[in-house]
Motif scaffolding. Structure first.
Motif, PDB file in Angstrom:
ATOM      1  N   VAL A  13       0.822  -1.211   0.000  1.00  0.00           N
ATOM      2  CA  VAL A  13       0.000   0.000   0.000  1.00  0.00           C
ATOM      3  C   VAL A  13       0.857   1.263   0.000  1.00  0.00           C
ATOM      4  O   VAL A  13       0.613   2.191  -0.788  1.00  0.00           O
ATOM      5  CB  VAL A  13      -0.968   0.001   1.203  1.00  0.00           C
ATOM      6  CG1 VAL A  13      -1.671   1.359   1.326  1.00  0.00           C
ATOM      7  CG2 VAL A  13      -1.998  -1.111   1.052  1.00  0.00           C
ATOM      8  N   ALA A  14       1.853   1.337   0.877  1.00  0.00           N
ATOM      9  CA  ALA A  14       2.651   2.560   0.999  1.00  0.00           C
ATOM     10  C   ALA A  14       3.292   2.947  -0.333  1.00  0.00           C
ATOM     11  O   ALA A  14       3.289   4.111  -0.729  1.00  0.00           O
ATOM     12  CB  ALA A  14       3.713   2.386   2.080  1.00  0.00           C
ATOM     13  N   GLN A  36      -1.047   6.345   2.918  1.00  0.00           N
ATOM     14  CA  GLN A  36      -1.381   4.972   3.282  1.00  0.00           C
ATOM     15  C   GLN A  36      -2.137   4.861   4.602  1.00  0.00           C
ATOM     16  O   GLN A  36      -2.760   3.837   4.899  1.00  0.00           O
ATOM     17  CB  GLN A  36      -0.125   4.103   3.335  1.00  0.00           C
ATOM     18  CG  GLN A  36       0.927   4.540   4.342  1.00  0.00           C
ATOM     19  CD  GLN A  36       1.987   5.426   3.712  1.00  0.00           C
ATOM     20  OE1 GLN A  36       1.692   6.226   2.837  1.00  0.00           O
ATOM     21  NE2 GLN A  36       3.233   5.251   4.135  1.00  0.00           N
TER      22      GLN A  36
END
Length: 306
Positions: free
Chosen positions: A80-81, A208
């Motif tokens: 995700v990040a 995120q």
């Protein structure tokens, strides 16, 4: 306005334990940290303690910003990040309307001027893992009071940004009913533990983690704490959340944490605290029962935990 005050009086009558919330709410000291963005300078409090009120240590910042459930970007927590890098959070507005006297659209800079508090909360994911996070934000009740709910408002509906160009999960998971929607009962939303967060660990939220604005409801499973909010509406009908629509036999509206009520596919009796080597027992209402149990008069009824 008189109708609003009558409705608010009835709401407060449901919450005799509001004054008992002090053990889990840490009002911030004078801001000590400045974070600059182009055209923006925000003063944010840094953590005033390194444990929660139960003595559990804070989860490291590195873990909080690198292990994320955020399906709009990916189902892979570690991905995700990277996929959220460059996510645009300026300009950003939040429309607040529905059953209110004074519907209004807030610019994110207006919300950042509401006055920030530090809230060290436990976060319990429905998947069985947890963190302790030093959030920065303000009570949702402060925002709702600005728009003056009508007397017939009973629920609050929240909606996330829909932007498939920036959020690849909205494309790869195209069968999901995007945008992400969540909801609370009005008395849950007005409870002083419920906040809108703009930061953590003395910094503005990263994409995120739900930048620039996310909900935090610490006694409920984490999926209730919707991220990247663009719309809030007060309604007289219970909203259908995304997870209610996707998994109606597994995810209900309330989602209050209870170790005695299992998920359809796994136990909720224990949890894996990120950064620790062993599992720990899950607490009723995630440890906030003294503050919130009176919101649910039939506390032993399974319906409140589904």
């Amino acid at each position: 306005r008189r109708e609003f005050l009558r409705g608010l009086s009835g709401l407060l009558a449901l919450l005799p334990a509001l004054a008992a919330c002090a053990p889990t709410v840490t009002p911030s000291p004078a801001p000590t940290d400045a974070l600059s963005e182009p055209g923006l300078k925000v003063m944010l409090p840094t953590p005033s303690a390194n444990t929660d009120e139960l003595g559990a240590p804070l989860t490291s910042r590195e873990a909080i910003v690198s292990y994320n459930d955020y399906y709009e970007f990916s189902t892979g927590k570690e991905a995700v990040a990277r996929l959220a890098e460059g996510f645009t959070t300026r300009p950003w507005t939040v429309s607040v309307g529905g059953l209110v006297h004074r519907p209004r659209t807030f610019d994110i800079e207006e919300l950042l001027a509401f006055g920030m508090e530090e809230r060290i909360y436990r976060m319990r994911c429905v998947e069985g893992w947890s963190m302790v996070i030093p959030w920065i934000g303000f009570p949702l009740s402060r925002l709702l009071s600005e728009v003056e709910p009508l007397g017939n408002a009973r629920f609050v509906r929240f909606e996330t940004l829909y932007d498939p160009e920036q959020m690849p999960g909205q494309v790869s998971l195209g069968s999901y009913p995007w945008p992400y929607v969540e909801g609370l009962r009005l008395d849950e939303a007005m409870h002083p533990l419920t906040i809108l967060s703009v930061g953590l660990y003395g910094e503005l939220l990263l994409p995120q983690n739900g930048a620039p604005l996310r909900l935090v409801v610490p006694w409920k499973y984490g999926f209730k704490s919707i991220k990247a909010i663009v719309r809030i509406d007060l309604t007289d009908e219970m909203p259908t959340s995304l997870w209610m629509a996707v998994g109606p036999t597994e995810y209900g509206f309330w989602a209050n944490v209870n170790p005695a009520v299992p998920h359809r596919r796994w136990s909720q009796a224990t949890e894996r605290r990120i950064g620790e080597g062993q599992r720990r027992e899950t607490l009723l209402f995630n440890g906030y029962a003294d503050e919130v149990a009176e919101l649910y008069p039939r506390v032993n009824d399974r319906e409140w935990f589904y």
